[in-house]
Every structure is written in structure tokens, then in C-alpha cells.
Design a protein around this motif. Structure first.
Motif, PDB file in Angstrom:
ATOM      1  N   PHE A 120    -104.333 -34.876  13.895  1.00  0.00           N
ATOM      2  CA  PHE A 120    -103.919 -35.521  12.249  1.00  0.00           C
ATOM      3  C   PHE A 120    -105.091 -35.982  12.337  1.00  0.00           C
ATOM      4  CE2 PHE A 120    -103.539 -40.036  10.500  1.00  0.00           C
ATOM      5  CZ  PHE A 120    -103.037 -39.710  10.365  1.00  0.00           C
ATOM      6  N   TYR A 121    -105.841 -36.568  12.272  1.00  0.00           N
ATOM      7  CA  TYR A 121    -107.688 -36.631  11.818  1.00  0.00           C
ATOM      8  C   TYR A 121    -108.122 -36.044  11.550  1.00  0.00           C
ATOM      9  CZ  TYR A 121    -106.328 -41.589  13.318  1.00  0.00           C
ATOM     10  OH  TYR A 121    -105.371 -42.752  14.085  1.00  0.00           O
ATOM     11  N   THR A 122    -108.579 -34.584  12.338  1.00  0.00           N
ATOM     12  CA  THR A 122    -109.155 -33.681  11.486  1.00  0.00           C
ATOM     13  C   THR A 122    -108.274 -33.653  10.234  1.00  0.00           C
ATOM     14  OG1 THR A 122    -108.957 -33.076  13.383  1.00  0.00           O
ATOM     15  CG2 THR A 122    -109.149 -31.484  11.973  1.00  0.00           C
ATOM     16  N   GLY A 123    -107.412 -33.280  10.251  1.00  0.00           N
ATOM     17  CA  GLY A 123    -106.297 -33.806   8.719  1.00  0.00           C
ATOM     18  C   GLY A 123    -106.722 -34.643   7.783  1.00  0.00           C
ATOM     19  N   GLY A 128    -111.410 -33.370   0.328  1.00  0.00           N
ATOM     20  CA  GLY A 128    -110.886 -32.872  -0.987  1.00  0.00           C
ATOM     21  C   GLY A 128    -110.803 -31.185  -0.407  1.00  0.00           C
ATOM     22  N   ALA A 129    -111.255 -31.151   1.113  1.00  0.00           N
ATOM     23  CA  ALA A 129    -110.467 -29.121   1.295  1.00  0.00           C
ATOM     24  C   ALA A 129    -109.203 -29.049   1.476  1.00  0.00           C
ATOM     25  CB  ALA A 129    -112.003 -29.462   3.068  1.00  0.00           C
ATOM     26  N   GLY A 130    -108.333 -30.235   1.420  1.00  0.00           N
ATOM     27  CA  GLY A 130    -107.227 -29.784   2.096  1.00  0.00           C
ATOM     28  C   GLY A 130    -106.113 -31.272   1.777  1.00  0.00           C
ATOM     29  N   PRO A 131    -104.664 -30.742   1.682  1.00  0.00           N
ATOM     30  CA  PRO A 131    -103.579 -31.149   1.995  1.00  0.00           C
ATOM     31  C   PRO A 131    -103.772 -32.360   2.842  1.00  0.00           C
ATOM     32  CG  PRO A 131    -102.406 -29.939   2.619  1.00  0.00           C
ATOM     33  CD  PRO A 131    -104.482 -29.578   2.352  1.00  0.00           C
ATOM     34  N   GLY A 132    -102.652 -34.080   2.574  1.00  0.00           N
ATOM     35  CA  GLY A 132    -103.170 -34.629   4.117  1.00  0.00           C
ATOM     36  C   GLY A 132    -101.885 -34.425   4.605  1.00  0.00           C
ATOM     37  N   ASP A 179     -93.268 -39.494   3.090  1.00  0.00           N
ATOM     38  CA  ASP A 179     -92.973 -39.960   3.960  1.00  0.00           C
ATOM     39  C   ASP A 179     -93.122 -41.203   3.770  1.00  0.00           C
ATOM     40  OD1 ASP A 179     -91.848 -36.756   4.529  1.00  0.00           O
ATOM     41  OD2 ASP A 179     -93.189 -36.173   6.125  1.00  0.00           O
ATOM     42  N   GLY A 180     -94.644 -41.248   3.563  1.00  0.00           N
ATOM     43  CA  GLY A 180     -95.065 -42.678   3.467  1.00  0.00           C
ATOM     44  C   GLY A 180     -94.169 -44.020   3.317  1.00  0.00           C
TER      45      GLY A 180
END
Length: 82
Positions: A40-43, A50-54, A60-61
């Protein structure tokens, strides 16, 4: 039953944190599996850079906010602003 009414969930006679995700079944309350916090924290770090989606979609939030407000509304017998 008293523990559940007091807000403490019991699984196999062992309490777990009341904020842990749980599923109610005919047999009672069952704790969810341990999460992948490192993933989770890596993502999250990738998304902040700015290197990928959350790691969790915004929808979901939002659903979680609505469900939490509905639960709080029922407990407090009040309207909860979002």
C-alpha cells in the motif's frame, strides 16, 4: 454478546481492534485478513511522485466516508455532514 454490544468484536474468544475490517456471517463476526501495508505505502509513494495511480481508487474512499457517516449517524442519532 456483551462484548459485541460494548463495541468489542470477539473472534475465537480473542478481541481484536474495533476499527478492524470485519464481515458478519451466520456464525458471528470474522476478522478480515492482514493487509499488505508495505505494498500500500509503496503504491502511495509512487502516486505522490506522479509515477502511478493511487493504491486505493478515490471512489472506494468516498464509499468508505459515506458508510462511516451512516454508521456514525445511526449511533449518534444525528445527521452527519460529509
Amino acid at each position: 454478546m456483551e462484548a459485541i454490544e460494548a463495541g468489542v468484536h470477539v473472534v475465537a474468544d480473542k478481541p481484536f481492534a474495533p476499527n478492524a475490517q470485519a464481515a458478519r456471517t451466520a456464525a458471528g463476526i470474522i476478522a478480515s485478513a492482514q493487509g499488505n501495508y508495505a505494498g500500500f505505502y509503496t503504491g502511495f509513494a509512487r502516486a505522490v511522485r506522479g509515477a502511478g495511480p493511487g493504491p486505493v481508487p478515490a471512489a472506494d474512499g468516498i464509499r468508505t466516508l459515506v458508510l462511516d457517516a451512516a454508521r456514525r449517524s445511526a449511533v449518534e442519532n444525528a445527521v452527519i455532514a460529509l
